[in-house]
Design a protein around this motif. Structure first.
Motif, PDB file in Angstrom:
ATOM      1  N   ILE A   6      -0.962   7.807 -13.393  1.00 37.67           N
ATOM      2  CA  ILE A   6      -2.467   7.116 -13.528  1.00 37.67           C
ATOM      3  C   ILE A   6      -3.311   8.064 -13.525  1.00 37.67           C
ATOM      4  O   ILE A   6      -2.794   8.752 -13.966  1.00 37.67           O
ATOM      5  CB  ILE A   6      -2.248   7.380 -11.418  1.00 37.67           C
ATOM      6  N   GLY A  22      -3.099   2.431 -12.085  1.00 31.90           N
ATOM      7  CA  GLY A  22      -1.188   3.103 -12.347  1.00 31.90           C
ATOM      8  C   GLY A  22      -0.637   2.491 -13.517  1.00 31.90           C
ATOM      9  O   GLY A  22      -0.748   1.209 -13.764  1.00 31.90           O
ATOM     10  N   ILE A  90      -5.851   6.460  -5.466  1.00 32.50           N
ATOM     11  CA  ILE A  90      -3.951   6.685  -5.942  1.00 32.50           C
ATOM     12  C   ILE A  90      -2.830   6.169  -4.965  1.00 32.50           C
ATOM     13  O   ILE A  90      -2.071   6.448  -4.700  1.00 32.50           O
ATOM     14  CB  ILE A  90      -4.583   8.282  -6.561  1.00 32.50           C
ATOM     15  N   CYS A 102       5.802  10.744  -9.831  1.00 31.75           N
ATOM     16  CA  CYS A 102       4.375  10.796 -10.550  1.00 31.75           C
ATOM     17  C   CYS A 102       3.959  11.314 -11.130  1.00 31.75           C
ATOM     18  O   CYS A 102       3.595  12.933 -10.682  1.00 31.75           O
ATOM     19  CB  CYS A 102       3.507  10.231  -9.347  1.00 31.75           C
ATOM     20  N   ILE A 104      -0.429  12.818 -12.838  1.00 37.14           N
ATOM     21  CA  ILE A 104      -1.188  12.363 -12.965  1.00 37.14           C
ATOM     22  C   ILE A 104      -2.415  13.367 -13.917  1.00 37.14           C
ATOM     23  O   ILE A 104      -2.136  14.344 -13.520  1.00 37.14           O
ATOM     24  CB  ILE A 104      -1.918  12.352 -11.062  1.00 37.14           C
ATOM     25  N   ALA A 143      -2.051   4.519 -18.972  1.00 34.22           N
ATOM     26  CA  ALA A 143      -3.222   4.230 -17.077  1.00 34.22           C
ATOM     27  C   ALA A 143      -3.941   4.457 -17.716  1.00 34.22           C
ATOM     28  O   ALA A 143      -4.523   3.981 -17.614  1.00 34.22           O
ATOM     29  CB  ALA A 143      -2.284   5.707 -16.641  1.00 34.22           C
TER      30      ALA A 143
END
Length: 206
Positions: A6, A22, A90, A102, A104, A143
């Motif tokens: 993300i 994402g 998110i 995930c 990020i 992303a």
């Protein structure tokens, strides 16, 4: 095991949306993203970003949330800060994609705090939040590219009506001049793509 990267585009802009994207893929398919030689979208030309975004969309599922300037202003008027606004997007992306891990690019100055918050909200999720994750993990680079292409499209749509908006960032003299020109307009009406709650806009337009 599905993993997701993300990232966002347009966070500091005074014009247009904040785009959070994402890119989710089964773990055994990450190698196909790695083969694209992805890196942070800001280090790639716009033309190359578009070409890569099409390849990414063929390999992975892409989830994008556009938070408009109007929505940003409305939420900020309710004392919701930009980090919290981004977290809304998110959490929606995580909910839609249901990943096990995930990665990020952390907007929080303390990545471990973001990790803790997201893992508390999504009990089965492992979170890896880091600064400059878009340089380190190809899935976050992917992303970043998807978000930047979407954000570029939004700015291009604005340019169909207003040609001299620049990039939309306060550091861009063209954007500042555009805001100054607007401040001279007799009717005082601001286009809805301007983030009126931004200090730069308040200083120039009042």
């Amino acid at each position: 095991m599905k993993i997701i990267g993300i990232d966002e585009a347009g966070r500091g802009s005074v014009l247009g949306p904040l785009v959070v994207s994402g890119v989710a893929v089964e773990e055994d398919r990450v190698k196909y993203l790695e083969r694209l030689g992805l890196k942070d979208s800001k280090k790639i030309s716009p033309k190359r970003r578009v070409a890569l975004s099409r390849k990414i969309e063929r390999i992975a599922e892409c989830h994008t949330v556009n938070i408009t300037a109007h929505d940003i202003d409305t939420l900020r008027s309710r004392d919701v800060n930009l980090n919290e606004i981004e977290k809304i997007a998110i959490n929606r992306i995580i909910g839609d994609s249901n990943p096990s891990t995930c990665f990020i690019d952390s907007m929080d100055v303390k990545p471990e705090r973001l990790t803790r918050e997201l893992e508390t909200m999504h009990s089965d999720l492992r979170v890896v939040a880091e600064h400059k994750a878009d340089d380190r993990y190809p899935i976050v680079s992917a992303a970043s590219i998807i978000a930047k292409v979407e954000r570029d499209r939004a700015i291009q749509n604005i340019r169909k009506t207003y040609t001299n908006v620049g990039s939309g960032y306060p550091s861009d003299p063209k954007t500042i001049q555009f805001l100054k020109n607007l401040s001279q307009e007799p009717n005082g009406e601001l286009p809805d793509f301007i983030r009126r709650s931004w200090a730069t806009v308040e200083r120039i337009i009042g």
